[in-house]
Write an enzyme that holds these catalytic residues in place. Sequence first.
Site, PDB file in Angstrom:
ATOM      1  N   SER A  97      42.656  32.935 -15.020  1.00  0.00           N
ATOM      2  CA  SER A  97      42.091  34.029 -15.950  1.00  0.00           C
ATOM      3  C   SER A  97      40.807  33.299 -16.603  1.00  0.00           C
ATOM      4  CB  SER A  97      42.821  34.456 -16.856  1.00  0.00           C
ATOM      5  OG  SER A  97      44.169  34.872 -16.394  1.00  0.00           O
ATOM      6  N   ASN A  98      40.055  33.967 -17.203  1.00  0.00           N
ATOM      7  CA  ASN A  98      39.071  33.732 -18.050  1.00  0.00           C
ATOM      8  C   ASN A  98      38.979  34.555 -19.260  1.00  0.00           C
ATOM      9  OD1 ASN A  98      37.334  31.945 -16.205  1.00  0.00           O
ATOM     10  ND2 ASN A  98      36.732  33.840 -15.400  1.00  0.00           N
TER      11      ASN A  98
END
Length: 811
Positions: free
Chosen positions: A252-253
């Site tokens: 994820s970011n």
Amino acid sequence: MRTRLRRAVVAAVALLTATTALPAAAAQGRDRQQQHPSHGGLSATIRYTEYGIPHIVAKDYADLGFGTGWAQAADQVCTLADGFVTVRGERSRYFGPDAAPDGSLSSAAKNLSSDLYFRGVRESGTVEKLLATPAPAGPSRQARDLMRGFAAGYNTWLRQNRITDPSCKGAAWVRPVTELDVAARGFALAVLGGQGRGVDGITAAQPPTTTATTGTRDARPTTTAATETPSAEDTARAARELLAADSADMGSNAVAFSGATTANGRGLLLGNPHYPWQGGRRFWQSQQTIPGELNVSGGSLLGSATVSIGHNARVAWSHTVATGVPLNLHQLTLDPADPTAYLVDGESERMTRRTVTVEVQDGVPVTRTQWWTRYGPVVTSFGASVPLPWTTTTAYALGDPNAANLRASDTALGFSKARGTADVLKSLQRTQGLPWVNTIAADAAGHSLFTQSQVLPRITDELAQRCSTPLGRVTYPSAGLAVLDGSRGDCAPGSDADAVQPGIFGPAKMPTLADAPYAENSNDSAWLANAERPLTGYERIFGTTGTQRSMRTRGAIEDVAALAQRGDLTVRDLQRQQFANRVPAGDLIAADAAKACAALPGGTATGSGGKAVDVSEACGVLAEWDRTANTDSRGALLFDRLWRRLPAAQLWKVPFSASDPVGTPNTLNTDTAAFTAALADTVAELRAAGIALDSPLGEHQFVVRNGKRIPVPGGTESLGVWNKVEPVWDAANGGYTEVSTGSSYIQAVGWDGSRCPVARTLLTYSQSSNPGSPHYSDQTGLFSQERWVTSRFCEKDILSSPSLRVVRVRS
């Protein structure tokens, strides 16, 4: 007084929604739902707005769980049912023992090993014991009410509706569920990074004297004392690669900006989790409301009755998969007289036998014995690549503190009711329920937060130094995987006074960064959550410091640091960041690659097979490429296929430097035969597939939904694109023809001083897995066009939706 007020508001909402003017078809759908009689007193009102997003209103937690279970079943009944078959240990019965699960609830390679593990969990009473544990070590009454309600809502939907999804229409394995089934699914997610990684090794573990007994009910794999033990270095390398691969598959970011960087002094949050596009780890979007008690919008992991990633009126949060290793191994010294007993401080302890029987489709039931110790189950492998042989002298036990953690729902509830990042942090400290993720949050008061508050075995560097076996002395510094001496009682993980359960780190030890101008994570360690304020001093099990960052982390820090420096940020800046589709790897090497290509004599390069290939056209395409992974970018596909072939060991001229972790390594090494061979092979591959070197990316990176091609923007992990997608290569059918994992439930959230947050969302793969649903691919089309959904959080916005459809559900 508060309860009466809540009931009054619920009644008012129900009356208001019931009298709202609806399209004829919607009204008929509502009337059909209201014809079903009540069977237990649970109820909820569900208002659907654009893209099938439900806004669930209930008077208490059981009713909220009921509405959530009903609405999830309406969109995802087959995927949910498949997961419930998994946690009941019944996959072999319905799908055969040798077929593979979808990987959403464990790493089991085959249904049989999945069933043996989950049947063992069920028969041991593990989840029941956790449900019975008083809070905060166990789930609260509110969390249990949500689970109970979810099961009732799911069952009510099954009873009241015909399944039209072809993947489970008429299937015998779609059955009613219980609170225990819902909790068992939560347990499976909790141990996903621990026991879930070792399912095959747990269920295959047998003493070294075991022989195969073909054709009998108790069929076991053959193991012998002569099994070759891999070197410590090979094991460490395999463990490091396995842990890194898990993060890449589900990463994820996320970034939180403080008020110091924004146009109005309030916080901003952009969450971009990268999760599977198919199967049981998809997100599902909703709003949950108990008037006067809770009001939250966001994405829930399927089968969960709480919002996993989301926002309320005052705070927004997202998660990224953390680098902390939520398990450890204990190397057992076996009793010379008995390979199923082990020594601790000179005393022999017998392992506990768990005999598990699994029903098998078209076959006799299979019975196996699993072996458990004070440290956890005996395991003979960690993933497919890390063998841990059980010999006459040594065995390995897997420690997983999340096997005692059923608290994630309470952590999520704390987030849902938080009024700021301080409350988010308090929820984490109070419940300690997150097994394998970081938390990034921002609030309306302008605060930002990053914290790696996850459940980890309390293994300090001092303990690892004192208690590591020879194998552990290699795996711990290299991969964060501790292998401790199980023959010494003082080598068990310690306890912190502020920890909610024994054997884990307490909140005070968690890497945390508050109120930095930006706080960002892209699945590397906590070290560079803010490059100007690096976090250090944490134990190795949490992650590394001073080591090379991924291309995605480097690109993300460049982007968000530049945004923070510019200032005056708004939600629109978050939206632009999500779909900038900049390729950091391209910025670093595309120009050098094009220059080296143009310098090749005669415009030819020799491929890995020794054949000369005319690559002259590729030189110009690389030079002209705009360095993005937009669907209309010409050259992006060529660069992608070239990048995947470049050997990492020979890629850079300038190596990594801890003094410049964002800028290094750099400068493409074009002086090797490996570069020209990669270029030649890439050109030959695309030409053989009939793909023009300058084709727009979207013509060859797409998904097919109901026969329609939908172009997909973004790029693979190693390219460093914020908008990550992991496409599946199928050259014979046009290129990248599916996405396995990538951007999923995306949210960009800010505040403008009103009671309503400014929120834009996008569920990339859409709300329903049923091909017959109108919400099977509608948001996928938005994702393709880089468009967003405006969140309808406040009542006035919900009621003004032109797509409003109201359903009142009762048990």
